[in-house]
Design a protein around this motif. Structure first.
Motif, PDB file in Angstrom:
ATOM      1  N   PHE A 361      14.161  28.568 -25.858  1.00 33.52           N
ATOM      2  CA  PHE A 361      13.540  27.255 -25.651  1.00 33.52           C
ATOM      3  C   PHE A 361      12.181  27.187 -26.363  1.00 33.52           C
ATOM      4  O   PHE A 361      11.875  26.199 -27.039  1.00 33.52           O
ATOM      5  CB  PHE A 361      13.369  26.983 -24.160  1.00 33.52           C
ATOM      6  CG  PHE A 361      14.618  26.494 -23.467  1.00 33.52           C
ATOM      7  CD1 PHE A 361      15.828  26.433 -24.132  1.00 33.52           C
ATOM      8  CD2 PHE A 361      14.577  26.096 -22.142  1.00 33.52           C
ATOM      9  CE1 PHE A 361      16.981  25.981 -23.497  1.00 33.52           C
ATOM     10  CE2 PHE A 361      15.717  25.639 -21.488  1.00 33.52           C
ATOM     11  CZ  PHE A 361      16.921  25.582 -22.171  1.00 33.52           C
ATOM     12  N   LYS A 362      11.369  28.219 -26.203  1.00 29.57           N
ATOM     13  CA  LYS A 362      10.060  28.250 -26.870  1.00 29.57           C
ATOM     14  C   LYS A 362      10.211  28.208 -28.386  1.00 29.57           C
ATOM     15  O   LYS A 362       9.505  27.474 -29.082  1.00 29.57           O
ATOM     16  CB  LYS A 362       9.296  29.527 -26.481  1.00 29.57           C
ATOM     17  CG  LYS A 362       8.729  29.536 -25.087  1.00 29.57           C
ATOM     18  CD  LYS A 362       7.955  30.834 -24.849  1.00 29.57           C
ATOM     19  CE  LYS A 362       7.470  30.955 -23.424  1.00 29.57           C
ATOM     20  NZ  LYS A 362       6.771  32.231 -23.183  1.00 29.57           N
ATOM     21  N   ALA A 363      11.148  29.011 -28.894  1.00 30.92           N
ATOM     22  CA  ALA A 363      11.328  29.116 -30.346  1.00 30.92           C
ATOM     23  C   ALA A 363      11.861  27.825 -30.954  1.00 30.92           C
ATOM     24  O   ALA A 363      11.659  27.567 -32.147  1.00 30.92           O
ATOM     25  CB  ALA A 363      12.280  30.270 -30.665  1.00 30.92           C
ATOM     26  N   ALA A 364      12.534  26.993 -30.148  1.00 35.36           N
ATOM     27  CA  ALA A 364      13.154  25.774 -30.678  1.00 35.36           C
ATOM     28  C   ALA A 364      12.210  24.579 -30.713  1.00 35.36           C
ATOM     29  O   ALA A 364      12.526  23.563 -31.341  1.00 35.36           O
ATOM     30  CB  ALA A 364      14.381  25.423 -29.835  1.00 35.36           C
ATOM     31  N   VAL A 365      11.051  24.679 -30.082  1.00 38.63           N
ATOM     32  CA  VAL A 365      10.135  23.531 -30.010  1.00 38.63           C
ATOM     33  C   VAL A 365       9.652  23.121 -31.393  1.00 38.63           C
ATOM     34  O   VAL A 365       9.722  21.939 -31.772  1.00 38.63           O
ATOM     35  CB  VAL A 365       8.944  23.840 -29.080  1.00 38.63           C
ATOM     36  CG1 VAL A 365       7.895  22.740 -29.181  1.00 38.63           C
ATOM     37  CG2 VAL A 365       9.414  23.984 -27.639  1.00 38.63           C
ATOM     38  N   VAL A 366       9.155  24.078 -32.181  1.00 36.93           N
ATOM     39  CA  VAL A 366       8.620  23.753 -33.509  1.00 36.93           C
ATOM     40  C   VAL A 366       9.705  23.207 -34.440  1.00 36.93           C
ATOM     41  O   VAL A 366       9.486  22.189 -35.112  1.00 36.93           O
ATOM     42  CB  VAL A 366       7.911  24.975 -34.129  1.00 36.93           C
ATOM     43  CG1 VAL A 366       7.548  24.709 -35.596  1.00 36.93           C
ATOM     44  CG2 VAL A 366       6.652  25.310 -33.336  1.00 36.93           C
ATOM     45  N   PRO A 367      10.898  23.825 -34.517  1.00 37.76           N
ATOM     46  CA  PRO A 367      11.954  23.215 -35.332  1.00 37.76           C
ATOM     47  C   PRO A 367      12.305  21.795 -34.890  1.00 37.76           C
ATOM     48  O   PRO A 367      12.584  20.931 -35.731  1.00 37.76           O
ATOM     49  CB  PRO A 367      13.150  24.160 -35.118  1.00 37.76           C
ATOM     50  CG  PRO A 367      12.532  25.479 -34.819  1.00 37.76           C
ATOM     51  CD  PRO A 367      11.303  25.164 -34.028  1.00 37.76           C
ATOM     52  N   ILE A 605      12.799  26.746 -41.932  1.00 30.60           N
ATOM     53  CA  ILE A 605      12.777  27.820 -40.932  1.00 30.60           C
ATOM     54  C   ILE A 605      13.264  29.139 -41.541  1.00 30.60           C
ATOM     55  O   ILE A 605      12.805  30.221 -41.151  1.00 30.60           O
ATOM     56  CB  ILE A 605      13.626  27.445 -39.702  1.00 30.60           C
ATOM     57  CG1 ILE A 605      13.064  26.179 -39.046  1.00 30.60           C
ATOM     58  CG2 ILE A 605      13.662  28.577 -38.683  1.00 30.60           C
ATOM     59  CD1 ILE A 605      11.621  26.290 -38.579  1.00 30.60           C
ATOM     60  N   VAL A 606      14.183  29.067 -42.513  1.00 28.30           N
ATOM     61  CA  VAL A 606      14.627  30.281 -43.216  1.00 28.30           C
ATOM     62  C   VAL A 606      13.472  30.885 -44.013  1.00 28.30           C
ATOM     63  O   VAL A 606      13.235  32.096 -43.974  1.00 28.30           O
ATOM     64  CB  VAL A 606      15.817  29.966 -44.157  1.00 28.30           C
ATOM     65  CG1 VAL A 606      16.081  31.144 -45.103  1.00 28.30           C
ATOM     66  CG2 VAL A 606      17.069  29.672 -43.352  1.00 28.30           C
ATOM     67  N   LEU A 607      12.741  30.033 -44.714  1.00 23.85           N
ATOM     68  CA  LEU A 607      11.655  30.507 -45.580  1.00 23.85           C
ATOM     69  C   LEU A 607      10.402  30.895 -44.799  1.00 23.85           C
ATOM     70  O   LEU A 607       9.641  31.765 -45.223  1.00 23.85           O
ATOM     71  CB  LEU A 607      11.307  29.429 -46.614  1.00 23.85           C
ATOM     72  CG  LEU A 607      12.419  29.060 -47.607  1.00 23.85           C
ATOM     73  CD1 LEU A 607      11.976  27.910 -48.510  1.00 23.85           C
ATOM     74  CD2 LEU A 607      12.820  30.275 -48.443  1.00 23.85           C
ATOM     75  N   PHE A 608      10.184  30.237 -43.663  1.00 27.42           N
ATOM     76  CA  PHE A 608       8.976  30.505 -42.873  1.00 27.42           C
ATOM     77  C   PHE A 608       9.384  30.831 -41.424  1.00 27.42           C
ATOM     78  O   PHE A 608       9.173  30.035 -40.492  1.00 27.42           O
ATOM     79  CB  PHE A 608       8.037  29.297 -42.898  1.00 27.42           C
ATOM     80  CG  PHE A 608       7.643  28.873 -44.285  1.00 27.42           C
ATOM     81  CD1 PHE A 608       6.650  29.558 -44.983  1.00 27.42           C
ATOM     82  CD2 PHE A 608       8.285  27.809 -44.904  1.00 27.42           C
ATOM     83  CE1 PHE A 608       6.292  29.172 -46.265  1.00 27.42           C
ATOM     84  CE2 PHE A 608       7.927  27.415 -46.185  1.00 27.42           C
ATOM     85  CZ  PHE A 608       6.946  28.101 -46.872  1.00 27.42           C
ATOM     86  N   PRO A 609       9.964  32.001 -41.212  1.00 24.73           N
ATOM     87  CA  PRO A 609      10.500  32.357 -39.887  1.00 24.73           C
ATOM     88  C   PRO A 609       9.462  32.416 -38.776  1.00 24.73           C
ATOM     89  O   PRO A 609       9.791  32.209 -37.603  1.00 24.73           O
ATOM     90  CB  PRO A 609      11.134  33.732 -40.128  1.00 24.73           C
ATOM     91  CG  PRO A 609      10.486  34.266 -41.361  1.00 24.73           C
ATOM     92  CD  PRO A 609      10.172  33.080 -42.198  1.00 24.73           C
ATOM     93  N   ASN A 610       8.208  32.680 -39.125  1.00 25.87           N
ATOM     94  CA  ASN A 610       7.175  32.796 -38.086  1.00 25.87           C
ATOM     95  C   ASN A 610       6.850  31.468 -37.409  1.00 25.87           C
ATOM     96  O   ASN A 610       6.157  31.450 -36.386  1.00 25.87           O
ATOM     97  CB  ASN A 610       5.902  33.404 -38.677  1.00 25.87           C
ATOM     98  CG  ASN A 610       6.066  34.880 -38.989  1.00 25.87           C
ATOM     99  OD1 ASN A 610       6.871  35.564 -38.359  1.00 25.87           O
ATOM    100  ND2 ASN A 610       5.332  35.372 -39.970  1.00 25.87           N
ATOM    101  N   LEU A 611       7.323  30.361 -37.998  1.00 26.00           N
ATOM    102  CA  LEU A 611       7.070  29.055 -37.387  1.00 26.00           C
ATOM    103  C   LEU A 611       7.629  28.969 -35.972  1.00 26.00           C
ATOM    104  O   LEU A 611       7.058  28.291 -35.113  1.00 26.00           O
ATOM    105  CB  LEU A 611       7.699  27.948 -38.247  1.00 26.00           C
ATOM    106  CG  LEU A 611       6.972  27.566 -39.540  1.00 26.00           C
ATOM    107  CD1 LEU A 611       7.780  26.532 -40.329  1.00 26.00           C
ATOM    108  CD2 LEU A 611       5.578  27.020 -39.240  1.00 26.00           C
ATOM    109  N   ILE A 612       8.728  29.660 -35.719  1.00 25.53           N
ATOM    110  CA  ILE A 612       9.356  29.546 -34.393  1.00 25.53           C
ATOM    111  C   ILE A 612       8.548  30.255 -33.316  1.00 25.53           C
ATOM    112  O   ILE A 612       8.796  30.059 -32.122  1.00 25.53           O
ATOM    113  CB  ILE A 612      10.805  30.092 -34.405  1.00 25.53           C
ATOM    114  CG1 ILE A 612      10.816  31.605 -34.640  1.00 25.53           C
ATOM    115  CG2 ILE A 612      11.649  29.366 -35.439  1.00 25.53           C
ATOM    116  CD1 ILE A 612      12.177  32.238 -34.463  1.00 25.53           C
TER     117      ILE A 612
END
Length: 616
Positions: A361-367, A605-612
């Motif tokens: 849930f936390k990781a999905a907020v930014v996407p 998200i593939v190129l910038f994985p830390n966004l999640i």
């Protein structure tokens, strides 16, 4: 006989609908007592998951009665009435009933063993008589067989010509005899099981029954396996019954349906439309904003798309909006619930990939926010370049009053969102506990708006039973399918292919994303999550891929499956509720730019994985 069976199943359905509401309030009460008063009860928690088991198991036959078990209807929708009845009869005779009889036998043995051993809870303070809840599995599949017989009787009586049924029964019987000659596996059985499953799915047989029936068929005819490969299936189902994470699914569905029926979403859309209507593309932007709010409070694609198509679409077309932009904005915004928490997709992925749902849930907020921004930017740019597609709408009301009304409409659902997601993110409550509190909050909102009624309660609870049971029947069928598929060496074949033929992490990610995207054109996210994802998990682990990041990539990809024709569910919901206002061609054309935006979000998200991980 059919009428009698239907009456029994109808009463069972009403009983389970009552239990859904009871489950929500019990979980909410339990959470409040435990966190505010430090008064926990193991017995109460076990009662909760027993109620959950009864709901989805007894609901299986009720969902069948109402034809809620999903099918790939690309071809099926164009069948004649006779052909549809024929498919239903064959589905019951050759897929559902044999599988149900097998589960009946295994669950009976499991129940008797539990009774003879006087099995009790392994937790201190837990419930005795564990055989009772195991016996519910037996009862549920017995009822499922009864309803299948009822479906056969009804479909047979509605057949205008019995000729094709007789021909089909003869042909299928000959094919079954052919498999006894040990000629069935003239090629790799993995390809045979895949091709048979694909053909049956595209023909229009119910997805869950296809997975279940094909698994049983290959276990039966394979010299390598035999039916003993499925001996542990009742225990696997019992494991599903005890999965606390999955318990949140009916609760989040119930919460969303209450908000839909109490018109909280409708108030939001009308007020947001006034708020943003003064700028070009403003109505489309309001649809995106409302879609995001609904996603964070309900997560139900069908409810969001139908509601917005009924309210926003006529308004947008009345103000000369392009039909393609209007339909694209509605369909894509309605699917935001598949990536923005609390998402059913994320709950299922968390279970299948053995990950914390709270972390997902936390990781999905930014996407999710990224998608909202991309949608709004596209609408603004497109309407600026082409001024005729989304004109501004003049409004004589004072803007301060419009803003006040919008704040009044948005505040209650925002408080609910903060209560549900905030408690999960802060680690105060589990997703299941937060869902229970969310249901109570949704009931309170309906009461405060003076829209609570028995009809609202009845509709929300019954639909929750149907949707929940549909999901869990697919999970049961997919579990059987995965057992047989893996025993035939399917998992090893996939692992060998990616490690020996591919051998590269990024190529693996590209291929898996492409395969999931293409599968999304034809089958639903639930089938992909339950069948394909478990095959990919060990391979991703072997490549050292971050499982949370990989899960988010899959979730973003699965969201697109709701928009990709010809089987995008959001497209069906939109066309079904819009009627003759727009054509299917306009809907397909309208979603294409938004599918491209979803792929752009996936690439980012593939190129910038830390966004999640921006939220920790």
């Amino acid at each position: 006989m059919s009428y009698t069976i239907d009456t029994i199943i109808k009463r069972v359905g009403f009983f389970t609908a009552i239990l859904v509401v009871a489950l929500a309030f019990l979980i909410g009460y339990d959470a409040v007592m435990r966190y505010l008063f430090s008064e926990g009860s193991i017995a109460l928690q076990e009662i909760e998951w027993h109620l959950f088991d009864i709901i989805f198991l007894l609901g299986l036959s009720y969902a069948l009665k109402h034809d809620k078990h999903v099918r790939v209807d690309i071809v099926f929708v164009n069948y004649s009435s006779d052909t549809k009845h024929l498919v239903q009869i064959l589905s019951m005779i050759f897929l559902l009933i044999p599988f149900s009889i097998f589960i009946l036998n295994g669950s009976f043995d499991m129940t008797i063993q539990s009774f003879m051993q006087d099995e009790v809870s392994s937790d201190p303070g837990g419930l005795p008589y564990r055989f009772i809840i195991k016996g519910v599995l037996f009862v549920s599949f017995f009822l499922l067989i009864l309803q299948a017989i009822s479906e056969i009787i009804k479909s047979y009586s509605n057949l205008k010509s019995k000729k094709y049924l007789i021909i089909s029964l003869i042909v299928i019987s000959l094919l079954l005899l052919f498999t006894l000659l040990d000629l069935a596996f003239w090629t790799n059985p993995i390809w045979l099981i895949f091709m048979l499953t694909l053909v049956l799915l595209l023909t229009g047989f119910q997805v869950a029954f296809v997975f279940a029936g094909v698994a049983l068929f290959f276990a039966l005819i394979s010299d390598e396996l035999g039916l003993n490969v499925l001996d542990m299936l009742p225990y696997r189902i019992y494991g599903i019954m005890g999965n606390v994470t999955l318990m949140s699914i009916p609760l989040f569905i119930l919460m969303g349906l209450i908000l839909e029926k109490s018109k909280v979403a409708e108030d939001l859309l009308l007020n947001m439309g006034k708020l943003f209507g003064g700028i070009r593309g403003g109505l489309a932007i309001s649809v995106v904003v409302v879609g995001a709010i609904l996603a964070a409070s309900t997560g139900i694609v069908g409810a969001s798309v139908v509601m917005m198509s009924l309210i926003a679409l006529p308004l947008m077309l009345k103000h000369n909006y392009s039909a393609t932009l209007a339909t694209g904005a509605i369909a894509s915004s309605g699917t935001l619930g598949q990536i923005i928490p609390p998402s059913i997709v994320l709950i299922v992925l968390g279970d299948q990939m053995h990950l914390s749902v709270g972390d997902l849930f936390k990781a999905a907020v930014v996407p999710g926010i990224l998608l909202i921004i991309l949608y709004i930017l596209y609408i603004l740019i497109y309407s600026y370049i082409n001024k005729e597609v989304a004109p501004a709408i003049p409004n004589d009301e004072e803007y301060s009053q419009i803003l006040k009304d919008a704040l009044i409409a948005i505040t209650p659902p925002l408080i609910l969102i903060l209560a549900v997601l905030g408690s999960i993110f802060a680690g105060i409550a589990s997703p299941t506990e937060s869902a229970g509190i969310g249901v109570i909050g949704a009931f309170l909102l309906a009461i405060l708006k003076k829209r609570f009624s028995f009809e609202l309660l009845r509709y929300s609870s019954i639909e929750s039973v149907k949707l929940t049971s549909m999901i869990f029947m697919i999970l049961i069928g997919a579990t059987a399918f995965s057992l047989v598929f893996n025993e035939l060496g399917g998992d090893v074949m996939a692992m060998d292919f990616f490690k020996d033929e591919v051998g590269d992490k990024w190529t693996f990610i590209f291929i898996t994303m492409l395969v999931i995207f293409l599968l999304g054109f034809f089958i639903d996210f639930i089938e992909i999550a339950f069948v394909v994802v478990p095959i990919l998990v060990p391979i991703a682990h072997a490549f050292g891929i971050d499982p949370i990041w990989f899960a988010i990539l899959i979730a973003l990809n699965l969201q697109a499956s709701f928009l990709t024709p010809p089987f995008g569910f959001a497209l069906f919901y939109l066309k079904g509720s819009a009627g003759e206002l727009v054509t299917t061609g306009e809907i397909y054309k309208g979603v294409l730019p938004f599918i491209a935006l979803q792929l752009i979000a996936l690439l980012i998200i593939v190129l910038f994985p830390n966004l999640i991980y921006l939220l920790g």
